[in-house]
Design a protein around this motif. Structure first.
Motif, PDB file in Angstrom:
ATOM      1  N   ASP A 135      10.563   6.237   2.489  1.00  0.00           N
ATOM      2  CA  ASP A 135      11.127   6.678   3.835  1.00  0.00           C
ATOM      3  C   ASP A 135      11.110   8.207   3.964  1.00  0.00           C
ATOM      4  OD1 ASP A 135      13.151   6.877   1.815  1.00  0.00           O
ATOM      5  OD2 ASP A 135      14.491   6.106   3.156  1.00  0.00           O
ATOM      6  N   VAL A 136      10.608   8.843   3.066  1.00  0.00           N
ATOM      7  CA  VAL A 136      10.634  10.445   3.337  1.00  0.00           C
ATOM      8  C   VAL A 136       9.200  10.867   3.275  1.00  0.00           C
ATOM      9  CG1 VAL A 136      12.942  10.784   2.641  1.00  0.00           C
ATOM     10  CG2 VAL A 136      10.939  11.069   1.023  1.00  0.00           C
ATOM     11  N   ILE A 137       8.010  10.107   3.271  1.00  0.00           N
ATOM     12  CA  ILE A 137       6.789  10.267   3.007  1.00  0.00           C
ATOM     13  C   ILE A 137       6.167  10.413   4.413  1.00  0.00           C
ATOM     14  CG2 ILE A 137       4.516   9.662   2.140  1.00  0.00           C
ATOM     15  CD1 ILE A 137       5.801   8.555  -0.146  1.00  0.00           C
ATOM     16  N   SER A 138       5.845  11.598   5.054  1.00  0.00           N
ATOM     17  CA  SER A 138       5.059  11.600   6.341  1.00  0.00           C
ATOM     18  C   SER A 138       3.596  11.335   6.068  1.00  0.00           C
ATOM     19  CB  SER A 138       5.153  13.020   6.807  1.00  0.00           C
ATOM     20  OG  SER A 138       4.280  13.882   6.052  1.00  0.00           O
ATOM     21  N   PRO A 139       2.824  10.811   7.241  1.00  0.00           N
ATOM     22  CA  PRO A 139       1.508  10.502   6.909  1.00  0.00           C
ATOM     23  C   PRO A 139       0.407  11.507   6.222  1.00  0.00           C
ATOM     24  CG  PRO A 139       2.240   9.893   9.104  1.00  0.00           C
ATOM     25  CD  PRO A 139       3.562  10.619   8.425  1.00  0.00           C
ATOM     26  N   SER A 180      -3.981  12.128  -7.271  1.00  0.00           N
ATOM     27  CA  SER A 180      -4.431  11.427  -8.356  1.00  0.00           C
ATOM     28  C   SER A 180      -4.694  10.087  -8.013  1.00  0.00           C
ATOM     29  CB  SER A 180      -3.284  11.412  -9.651  1.00  0.00           C
ATOM     30  OG  SER A 180      -3.790  10.380 -10.549  1.00  0.00           O
ATOM     31  N   GLU A 181      -5.680   9.439  -8.718  1.00  0.00           N
ATOM     32  CA  GLU A 181      -5.980   7.933  -8.136  1.00  0.00           C
ATOM     33  C   GLU A 181      -5.029   7.226  -8.782  1.00  0.00           C
ATOM     34  OE1 GLU A 181      -9.374   6.145 -10.607  1.00  0.00           O
ATOM     35  OE2 GLU A 181      -9.378   8.030 -11.682  1.00  0.00           O
ATOM     36  N   TYR A 182      -4.112   7.838  -9.463  1.00  0.00           N
ATOM     37  CA  TYR A 182      -2.712   7.050 -10.137  1.00  0.00           C
ATOM     38  C   TYR A 182      -1.587   7.375  -9.614  1.00  0.00           C
ATOM     39  CZ  TYR A 182      -6.685   5.801 -13.324  1.00  0.00           C
ATOM     40  OH  TYR A 182      -7.556   5.105 -13.948  1.00  0.00           O
ATOM     41  N   ILE A 199       1.338   2.444  -5.031  1.00  0.00           N
ATOM     42  CA  ILE A 199       2.128   1.544  -5.179  1.00  0.00           C
ATOM     43  C   ILE A 199       3.608   1.540  -4.146  1.00  0.00           C
ATOM     44  CG2 ILE A 199       3.853   0.224  -6.840  1.00  0.00           C
ATOM     45  CD1 ILE A 199       1.795   1.234  -9.064  1.00  0.00           C
ATOM     46  N   GLU A 200       4.105   2.433  -4.128  1.00  0.00           N
ATOM     47  CA  GLU A 200       5.579   2.698  -3.312  1.00  0.00           C
ATOM     48  C   GLU A 200       5.110   2.646  -1.664  1.00  0.00           C
ATOM     49  OE1 GLU A 200       9.364   4.044  -2.569  1.00  0.00           O
ATOM     50  OE2 GLU A 200       8.613   3.231  -4.329  1.00  0.00           O
ATOM     51  N   TYR A 201       4.205   3.193  -1.239  1.00  0.00           N
ATOM     52  CA  TYR A 201       3.842   3.300   0.100  1.00  0.00           C
ATOM     53  C   TYR A 201       2.399   3.302   0.212  1.00  0.00           C
ATOM     54  CZ  TYR A 201       4.980   4.690   4.914  1.00  0.00           C
ATOM     55  OH  TYR A 201       5.078   4.817   6.141  1.00  0.00           O
ATOM     56  N   ASN A 202       1.662   2.373  -0.031  1.00  0.00           N
ATOM     57  CA  ASN A 202       0.255   2.214   0.056  1.00  0.00           C
ATOM     58  C   ASN A 202      -0.172   2.420   1.675  1.00  0.00           C
ATOM     59  OD1 ASN A 202      -2.440   1.514  -0.318  1.00  0.00           O
ATOM     60  ND2 ASN A 202      -1.929   0.216  -2.031  1.00  0.00           N
ATOM     61  N   ARG A 203      -1.418   2.852   1.893  1.00  0.00           N
ATOM     62  CA  ARG A 203      -2.032   2.865   3.332  1.00  0.00           C
ATOM     63  C   ARG A 203      -2.211   1.773   4.002  1.00  0.00           C
ATOM     64  NH1 ARG A 203      -6.789   6.268   1.064  1.00  0.00           N
ATOM     65  NH2 ARG A 203      -6.036   8.456   1.122  1.00  0.00           N
ATOM     66  N   GLU A 204      -1.815   1.779   5.332  1.00  0.00           N
ATOM     67  CA  GLU A 204      -2.120   0.710   6.149  1.00  0.00           C
ATOM     68  C   GLU A 204      -3.424   0.849   6.516  1.00  0.00           C
ATOM     69  OE1 GLU A 204       1.310   0.984   8.936  1.00  0.00           O
ATOM     70  OE2 GLU A 204       1.763  -0.906   8.418  1.00  0.00           O
ATOM     71  N   SER A 205      -4.164  -0.404   7.011  1.00  0.00           N
ATOM     72  CA  SER A 205      -5.349  -0.325   7.505  1.00  0.00           C
ATOM     73  C   SER A 205      -5.634  -1.081   8.893  1.00  0.00           C
ATOM     74  CB  SER A 205      -6.318  -0.877   6.546  1.00  0.00           C
ATOM     75  OG  SER A 205      -7.761  -1.206   6.993  1.00  0.00           O
ATOM     76  N   ASN A 261      -3.651  -6.385   2.644  1.00  0.00           N
ATOM     77  CA  ASN A 261      -2.515  -5.636   3.283  1.00  0.00           C
ATOM     78  C   ASN A 261      -2.035  -4.401   2.250  1.00  0.00           C
ATOM     79  OD1 ASN A 261       0.129  -6.787   2.345  1.00  0.00           O
ATOM     80  ND2 ASN A 261      -0.788  -8.369   3.230  1.00  0.00           N
ATOM     81  N   ARG A 262      -1.021  -3.506   2.618  1.00  0.00           N
ATOM     82  CA  ARG A 262      -0.921  -2.474   1.916  1.00  0.00           C
ATOM     83  C   ARG A 262       0.087  -3.135   0.752  1.00  0.00           C
ATOM     84  NH1 ARG A 262       3.544   0.392   5.992  1.00  0.00           N
ATOM     85  NH2 ARG A 262       2.506   2.185   4.694  1.00  0.00           N
ATOM     86  N   TYR A 263       0.662  -4.255   0.939  1.00  0.00           N
ATOM     87  CA  TYR A 263       1.476  -4.873  -0.131  1.00  0.00           C
ATOM     88  C   TYR A 263       0.569  -5.445  -1.277  1.00  0.00           C
ATOM     89  CZ  TYR A 263       5.277  -3.914   3.150  1.00  0.00           C
ATOM     90  OH  TYR A 263       5.720  -3.138   4.205  1.00  0.00           O
ATOM     91  N   THR A 264      -0.469  -6.112  -0.652  1.00  0.00           N
ATOM     92  CA  THR A 264      -1.353  -6.984  -1.650  1.00  0.00           C
ATOM     93  C   THR A 264      -2.011  -5.813  -2.567  1.00  0.00           C
ATOM     94  OG1 THR A 264      -3.000  -7.271  -0.140  1.00  0.00           O
ATOM     95  CG2 THR A 264      -1.545  -9.084  -0.279  1.00  0.00           C
ATOM     96  N   ARG A 265      -2.445  -4.787  -1.872  1.00  0.00           N
ATOM     97  CA  ARG A 265      -3.155  -3.695  -2.473  1.00  0.00           C
ATOM     98  C   ARG A 265      -2.293  -2.768  -3.511  1.00  0.00           C
ATOM     99  NH1 ARG A 265      -5.316  -3.465   2.701  1.00  0.00           N
ATOM    100  NH2 ARG A 265      -3.945  -1.777   3.407  1.00  0.00           N
ATOM    101  N   SER A 266      -1.320  -3.086  -3.045  1.00  0.00           N
ATOM    102  CA  SER A 266      -0.129  -2.321  -4.205  1.00  0.00           C
ATOM    103  C   SER A 266       0.085  -3.093  -5.600  1.00  0.00           C
ATOM    104  CB  SER A 266       1.099  -1.996  -3.507  1.00  0.00           C
ATOM    105  OG  SER A 266       1.333  -0.905  -2.371  1.00  0.00           O
TER     106      SER A 266
END
Length: 127
Positions: A29-33, A43-45, A50-56, A64-69
């Motif tokens: 909730d504090v991560i801007s785009p 880092s790729e890691y 996991i916490e806030y994966n990209r939407e597409s 979706n962002r959750y399944t990719r996480s």
């Protein structure tokens, strides 16, 4: 009184991820785009994956962002980037930071906790 238990935490393998500053991220909730993109580049890691994966725009119920996480967690465990600790433990965490020019410290205890009904007032929602 709250019932707590140790648990086997999942941590980065520091032989594979030597600089933890490159893989940590703040709460979603504090991560801007723009900050999200910066974390991706670090880092790729980075845990942001996991916490806030990209939407597409192509997101669906199965991709979706959750399944990719979830896929990232599974992949990192399989690669050994993330590892379960050998023994259950209680995790003490100290967070040092500056806020409005003043040095501060937070102490946290991360445990497995028995859920309680709200009416018992044993465990508050933010805990």
């Amino acid at each position: 009184m709250a019932e707590i238990r140790p648990f086997r935490g999942v941590v980065y393998d520091q032989r594979r991820v030597r600089d933890l500053s490159q893989v940590i991220c703040p709460p979603y909730d504090v991560i801007s785009p723009q900050f999200q993109e910066d974390l991706y580049r670090r880092s790729e890691y980075n845990f942001v994956r996991i916490e806030y994966n990209r939407e597409s725009p192509q997101d669906s119920a199965v991709d979706n962002r959750y399944t990719r996480s979830a896929a990232n967690i599974q992949s990192w465990l399989e690669k050994g980037v993330l590892q379960f600790q050998a023994s259950p433990a209680l995790y003490f965490h100290q967070h040092f930071f500056n806020c409005q020019g003043q040095a501060s410290k937070r102490n946290n205890l991360i445990v497995r906790l028995k859920l309680e009904d709200w009416e018992t007032k044993v465990v508050r929602p933010h805990e």
